[in-house]
Write a protein that holds these residues in place. Structure first.
Motif, PDB file in Angstrom:
ATOM      1  N   SER A 231       0.806  -1.232   0.000  1.00  0.00           N
ATOM      2  CA  SER A 231       0.000   0.000   0.000  1.00  0.00           C
ATOM      3  C   SER A 231       0.832   1.272   0.000  1.00  0.00           C
ATOM      4  O   SER A 231       0.334   2.344   0.335  1.00  0.00           O
ATOM      5  N   TYR A 232       2.124   1.158  -0.372  1.00  0.00           N
ATOM      6  CA  TYR A 232       2.920   2.364  -0.593  1.00  0.00           C
ATOM      7  C   TYR A 232       2.482   3.001  -1.909  1.00  0.00           C
ATOM      8  O   TYR A 232       2.134   2.317  -2.872  1.00  0.00           O
ATOM      9  N   ILE A 233       2.526   4.333  -1.956  1.00  0.00           N
ATOM     10  CA  ILE A 233       2.099   5.097  -3.129  1.00  0.00           C
ATOM     11  C   ILE A 233       3.299   5.830  -3.724  1.00  0.00           C
ATOM     12  O   ILE A 233       4.116   6.387  -2.981  1.00  0.00           O
ATOM     13  N   TYR A 234       3.398   5.834  -5.043  1.00  0.00           N
ATOM     14  CA  TYR A 234       4.440   6.624  -5.696  1.00  0.00           C
ATOM     15  C   TYR A 234       4.048   6.890  -7.145  1.00  0.00           C
ATOM     16  O   TYR A 234       3.214   6.201  -7.730  1.00  0.00           O
ATOM     17  N   GLU A 235       4.670   7.925  -7.711  1.00  0.00           N
ATOM     18  CA  GLU A 235       4.461   8.264  -9.112  1.00  0.00           C
ATOM     19  C   GLU A 235       5.430   7.445  -9.956  1.00  0.00           C
ATOM     20  O   GLU A 235       6.556   7.173  -9.546  1.00  0.00           O
ATOM     21  N   GLU A 236       4.992   7.027 -11.124  1.00  0.00           N
ATOM     22  CA  GLU A 236       5.846   6.221 -11.990  1.00  0.00           C
ATOM     23  C   GLU A 236       7.210   6.894 -12.182  1.00  0.00           C
ATOM     24  O   GLU A 236       7.302   8.084 -12.445  1.00  0.00           O
ATOM     25  N   GLY A 237       8.266   6.091 -12.007  1.00  0.00           N
ATOM     26  CA  GLY A 237       9.615   6.605 -12.138  1.00  0.00           C
ATOM     27  C   GLY A 237      10.181   7.183 -10.861  1.00  0.00           C
ATOM     28  O   GLY A 237      11.339   7.613 -10.831  1.00  0.00           O
ATOM     29  N   LYS A 238       9.387   7.194  -9.783  1.00  0.00           N
ATOM     30  CA  LYS A 238       9.837   7.781  -8.523  1.00  0.00           C
ATOM     31  C   LYS A 238       9.626   6.807  -7.361  1.00  0.00           C
ATOM     32  O   LYS A 238       9.215   7.194  -6.267  1.00  0.00           O
ATOM     33  N   GLU A 239       9.919   5.527  -7.617  1.00  0.00           N
ATOM     34  CA  GLU A 239       9.696   4.510  -6.594  1.00  0.00           C
ATOM     35  C   GLU A 239      10.531   4.771  -5.346  1.00  0.00           C
ATOM     36  O   GLU A 239      10.135   4.406  -4.229  1.00  0.00           O
ATOM     37  N   ASP A 240      11.694   5.418  -5.513  1.00  0.00           N
ATOM     38  CA  ASP A 240      12.547   5.701  -4.367  1.00  0.00           C
ATOM     39  C   ASP A 240      11.920   6.718  -3.418  1.00  0.00           C
ATOM     40  O   ASP A 240      12.389   6.900  -2.290  1.00  0.00           O
ATOM     41  N   GLN A 241      10.841   7.366  -3.850  1.00  0.00           N
ATOM     42  CA  GLN A 241      10.152   8.351  -3.016  1.00  0.00           C
ATOM     43  C   GLN A 241       8.825   7.821  -2.469  1.00  0.00           C
ATOM     44  O   GLN A 241       8.017   8.575  -1.934  1.00  0.00           O
TER      45      GLN A 241
END
Length: 277
Positions: A231-241
């Motif tokens: 259930s972690y959320i992130y924008e494509e290309g920004k998985e490290d955030q």
């Protein structure tokens, strides 16, 4: 225990008879864990996974530590199972194998939430202590509250001030019919330029601006939002955030008009004055 009896045939008139102590009553522990979401505290959540771990004094060169293998009943998939009980708002989790005080474990156990319900943050850990002097069965009633995940969109103008009056279209990935249909639709930011969407279950979502306030250009970029299995959320290309409370800042540029004054031959002319009505 030692008992003495009179015996005329013994040299001192008594004999000693040693009788073993009565069977010692074990110290046992039973868990009743109620799992709820902070957004709906009147109902329990049934799709979490909890494991119980037993302390072992022999680990870490005698310093002790919790065993890596969950403490569970033979043939069980997990340490704890969900029991339906409407009197408790839906049900509760309980350990299928009773905890037991031993010299090796010193009565120490640990409950770990290995998987949170979809759309919620995983955060629960609880330590249990069984005391040897408390013989019999002891019940541990525990309440565990999960916070839902959040996608927080903040709309700003070119000066980084909050911008209201912006609408976003939000849609789920059409390839995944398990995602919540209620999230398909249009949302408007509040007076502080904020749009908050909670409890997004794992999957892929798309969001794009559908309407901008007067004087501003619509941001036409479609953003791909991913919610992973935890259930972690992130924008494509920004998985490290990635985060359970993911923040997405989007800036709107004001509408601009550029005028270029030229003569009949296409040469630039300076000194012209325009009036905007």
């Amino acid at each position: 225990s030692t008992y003495e009896f009179s015996d005329a045939t013994s040299s001192n008139g008594t004999i000693s008879l040693i009788v073993p102590n009565e069977r010692e009553i074990p110290t046992l522990g039973k868990i009743e864990l109620i799992k709820k979401g902070s957004d709906d505290p009147d109902h329990t959540l049934s799709d979490a996974i909890f494991e119980v771990y037993e302390w072992d004094i022999s680990l870490n060169d005698g310093a002790g530590g919790y065993q890596a293998t969950p403490y569970m009943a033979e043939g069980s998939e997990h340490s704890m199972s969900y029991v339906t009980d409407e009197s408790k708002g839906g049900g509760y989790y309980t350990n299928d194998k009773l905890m037991r005080y031993t010299t090796e474990n010193q009565g120490k156990y640990m409950i770990v939430e290995e998987k949170a319900p979809d759309g919620y943050q995983k955060s629960f850990v609880r330590y249990i202590q069984l005391n040897k002097s408390e013989n019999g069965l002891k019940k541990f009633e525990i309440e565990a509250i999960n916070e839902p995940n959040e996608l927080n969109i903040l709309k700003l103008n070119e000066s980084d001030d909050p911008l209201s009056g912006v609408k976003f279209a939000f849609r789920i990935n059409s390839d995944n019919t398990l995602l919540q249909e209620e999230y398909n639709g249009t949302y408007e930011v509040d007076e502080n330029g904020m749009l908050q969407i909670k409890k997004l279950i794992p999957g892929i979502y798309y969001i794009y601006e559908s309407e901008a306030p007067a004087g501003y250009a619509v941001d036409s970029q479609e953003r791909k939002i991913i919610v992973d299995s935890e259930s972690y959320i992130y924008e494509e290309g920004k998985e490290d955030q990635k985060s359970h409370t993911y923040a997405l800042d989007i800036i709107n540029e004001p509408n601009k008009v550029r005028l270029h004054k030229v003569d009949n031959n296409g040469n630039s002319l300076a000194g012209a004055v325009f009036e905007l009505r």
